[in-house]
Design a protein around this motif. Structure first.
Motif, mmCIF file in Angstrom:
data_model
loop_
_atom_site.group_PDB
_atom_site.id
_atom_site.type_symbol
_atom_site.label_atom_id
_atom_site.label_comp_id
_atom_site.label_asym_id
_atom_site.label_seq_id
_atom_site.Cartn_x
_atom_site.Cartn_y
_atom_site.Cartn_z
ATOM 1 N N ALA A 36 0.845 -1.196 0.000
ATOM 2 C CA ALA A 36 0.000 0.000 0.000
ATOM 3 C C ALA A 36 0.876 1.240 0.000
ATOM 4 C CB ALA A 36 -0.928 0.011 1.207
ATOM 5 N N ILE A 37 0.566 2.153 -0.910
ATOM 6 C CA ILE A 37 1.232 3.455 -0.967
ATOM 7 C C ILE A 37 0.286 4.475 -0.349
ATOM 8 C CG2 ILE A 37 2.209 5.234 -2.465
ATOM 9 C CD1 ILE A 37 2.599 3.021 -4.593
ATOM 10 N N MET A 38 0.685 5.045 0.773
ATOM 11 C CA MET A 38 -0.132 6.059 1.431
ATOM 12 C C MET A 38 0.312 7.440 0.970
ATOM 13 S SD MET A 38 -2.299 4.399 3.142
ATOM 14 C CE MET A 38 -3.019 5.903 3.749
ATOM 15 N N VAL A 39 -0.619 8.207 0.444
ATOM 16 C CA VAL A 39 -0.325 9.560 -0.049
ATOM 17 C C VAL A 39 -0.816 10.559 0.985
ATOM 18 C CG1 VAL A 39 -0.584 11.196 -1.947
ATOM 19 C CG2 VAL A 39 -0.640 8.731 -2.411
ATOM 20 N N THR A 40 0.056 11.461 1.391
ATOM 21 C CA THR A 40 -0.308 12.450 2.399
ATOM 22 C C THR A 40 0.206 13.820 2.004
ATOM 23 O OG1 THR A 40 -0.318 12.877 4.792
ATOM 24 C CG2 THR A 40 1.779 12.146 3.808
ATOM 25 N N GLU A 41 -0.112 14.805 2.811
ATOM 26 C CA GLU A 41 0.338 16.176 2.600
ATOM 27 C C GLU A 41 0.818 16.721 3.942
ATOM 28 O OE1 GLU A 41 -4.056 18.254 3.197
ATOM 29 O OE2 GLU A 41 -3.322 17.890 1.171
ATOM 30 N N PRO A 42 1.735 17.690 3.931
ATOM 31 C CA PRO A 42 2.299 18.188 5.199
ATOM 32 C C PRO A 42 1.402 19.226 5.880
ATOM 33 C CG PRO A 42 3.390 19.247 3.353
ATOM 34 C CD PRO A 42 2.442 18.237 2.755
ATOM 35 N N THR A 43 0.186 18.820 6.202
ATOM 36 C CA THR A 43 -0.752 19.687 6.917
ATOM 37 C C THR A 43 -1.198 18.965 8.188
ATOM 38 O OG1 THR A 43 -2.706 18.744 5.802
ATOM 39 C CG2 THR A 43 -1.609 20.624 4.726
ATOM 40 N N PRO A 44 -1.730 19.678 9.173
ATOM 41 C CA PRO A 44 -2.202 19.004 10.393
ATOM 42 C C PRO A 44 -3.248 17.926 10.112
ATOM 43 C CG PRO A 44 -2.021 21.361 10.777
ATOM 44 C CD PRO A 44 -1.771 21.151 9.314
ATOM 45 N N PHE A 45 -4.226 18.225 9.228
ATOM 46 C CA PHE A 45 -5.223 17.217 8.877
ATOM 47 C C PHE A 45 -4.580 16.031 8.169
ATOM 48 C CE2 PHE A 45 -8.731 20.574 8.947
ATOM 49 C CZ PHE A 45 -9.238 20.101 10.150
ATOM 50 N N GLY A 46 -3.644 16.331 7.258
ATOM 51 C CA GLY A 46 -2.968 15.261 6.533
ATOM 52 C C GLY A 46 -2.216 14.328 7.463
ATOM 53 N N ILE A 106 4.857 11.814 0.028
ATOM 54 C CA ILE A 106 4.477 13.152 0.493
ATOM 55 C C ILE A 106 4.184 14.017 -0.723
ATOM 56 C CG2 ILE A 106 5.176 15.153 1.848
ATOM 57 C CD1 ILE A 106 7.223 13.297 3.246
ATOM 58 N N ASN A 107 2.937 14.380 -0.903
ATOM 59 C CA ASN A 107 2.545 15.292 -1.977
ATOM 60 C C ASN A 107 2.557 16.730 -1.438
ATOM 61 O OD1 ASN A 107 1.660 16.131 -4.493
ATOM 62 N ND2 ASN A 107 -0.496 15.839 -3.993
ATOM 63 N N LYS A 108 2.690 17.683 -2.341
ATOM 64 C CA LYS A 108 2.745 19.112 -1.978
ATOM 65 C C LYS A 108 3.928 19.388 -1.056
ATOM 66 C CE LYS A 108 -2.266 18.883 -2.089
ATOM 67 N NZ LYS A 108 -3.518 19.010 -1.305
ATOM 68 N N ALA A 109 5.015 18.642 -1.267
ATOM 69 C CA ALA A 109 6.213 18.803 -0.438
ATOM 70 C C ALA A 109 6.792 20.209 -0.625
ATOM 71 C CB ALA A 109 7.253 17.753 -0.804
#
Length: 276
Positions: A180-190, A212-215
């Motif tokens: 599994a590839i988990m895609v996240t963003e560097p925000t508190p919700f992410g 990490i997207n939107k790095a």
């Protein structure tokens, strides 16, 4: 081999990763986000096959039913209600477990098909896309997700774009995946929702890594968070306006050499983790 691409929350970029990764690696693609599938927008035009998908719901034989109410009592989802003159079936609440059919003392219940959506498939340039399309008003997407997964060709590696979150839909989509590839963003919700999703994957025993997207946008240190959880960071996608614009227009990012390299490196990282 089945590789799930998921996220703890919507909008982190899992479809962006799914469509570009499958294209750069020449792999089949499955869209399991059946409530709002959109991977087909990036696959190209071509003929498609559409097959209706149904789920089982109870059908009451009123001539045999004595209104004992046992079916309503055993239904865990309150899909059956005993009225003065009949048993009412709320098909939208039924999960198709079959308890009412098996436990009816008068054998007055049979399962009937309730159409809930469609399975759509198409092929282009040696790659196959399959996705589910849930009908408006249907509350239970799990049977359609199962139908999409069952339609995947054995022996072919498939990238699976999964539903966001940590609900039953996400669990059913990632269950039994090879990775599994988990895609996240560097925000508190992410970060918060990534932590919840990692808990699910650990409980399911699915090996995983994080993209990490939107790095570069600032915010939460996802790398440090992953290190504390023992989750590998597979790669990152920069926070750039042109990426958002091209993706919103239905364009693949791999058309540009620098972005193509990003997804090639990501696929290489996934393969290395799976071999380790």
């Amino acid at each position: 081999m089945r590789i799930a691409v998921a996220s703890g929350k919507g909008g982190t970029g899992k479809t962006l990763v799914s469509v570009n990764l499958s294209a750069v690696a020449g792999l089949d693609l499955a869209d399991l986000d059946v409530e709002e599938p959109n991977a087909f927008l990036y696959f190209g035009d071509g003929p498609s096959t559409i097959v209706p998908v149904s789920r089982p719901v109870p059908s009451i034989d009123r001539s045999a039913c004595d209104l004992c109410g046992e079916c309503a009592r055993v239904c865990a989802f309150n899909a059956l209600v005993r009225l003065p003159q009949r048993i009412r079936v709320h098909e939208e609440l039924c999960h198709g477990c079959g308890a009412c059919v098996r436990l009816c003392p008068r054998q007055a219940i049979e399962e009937a098909g309730h159409e809930m959506g469609a399975l759509v498939s198409m092929a282009q340039n040696g790659r196959r896309l399959v996705y589910g399309r849930l009908d408006v008003g249907e509350a239970n997407a799990v049977p359609l997700i199962k139908a999409v997964r069952s339609s995947l060709e054995p022996g072919r590696t498939t990238i699976m774009d999964c539903p966001p979150g940590t609900s039953c839909n996400m669990v059913e989509a990632v269950r039994g995946s090879d990775y599994a590839i988990m895609v996240t963003e560097p925000t508190p919700f992410g970060a918060h929702d990534l932590s919840l999703a990692l808990d699910v994957l650990e409980r399911l025993g699915v090996p995983h890594g994080v993209v990490i997207n939107k790095a570069g946008m600032g915010g939460v240190d996802i790398v440090a968070m992953c290190a504390s959880r023992g989750a590998a960071v597979l790669g990152s996608i920069p926070f750039r306006r042109d990426i958002a614009e091209r993706h919103a227009m239905g364009q693949l990012l791999i058309d540009r050499p620098e972005d193509r390299r990003t997804f090639r490196d990501l696929w290489g990282a996934v393969m290395r983790r799976m071999r380790s």
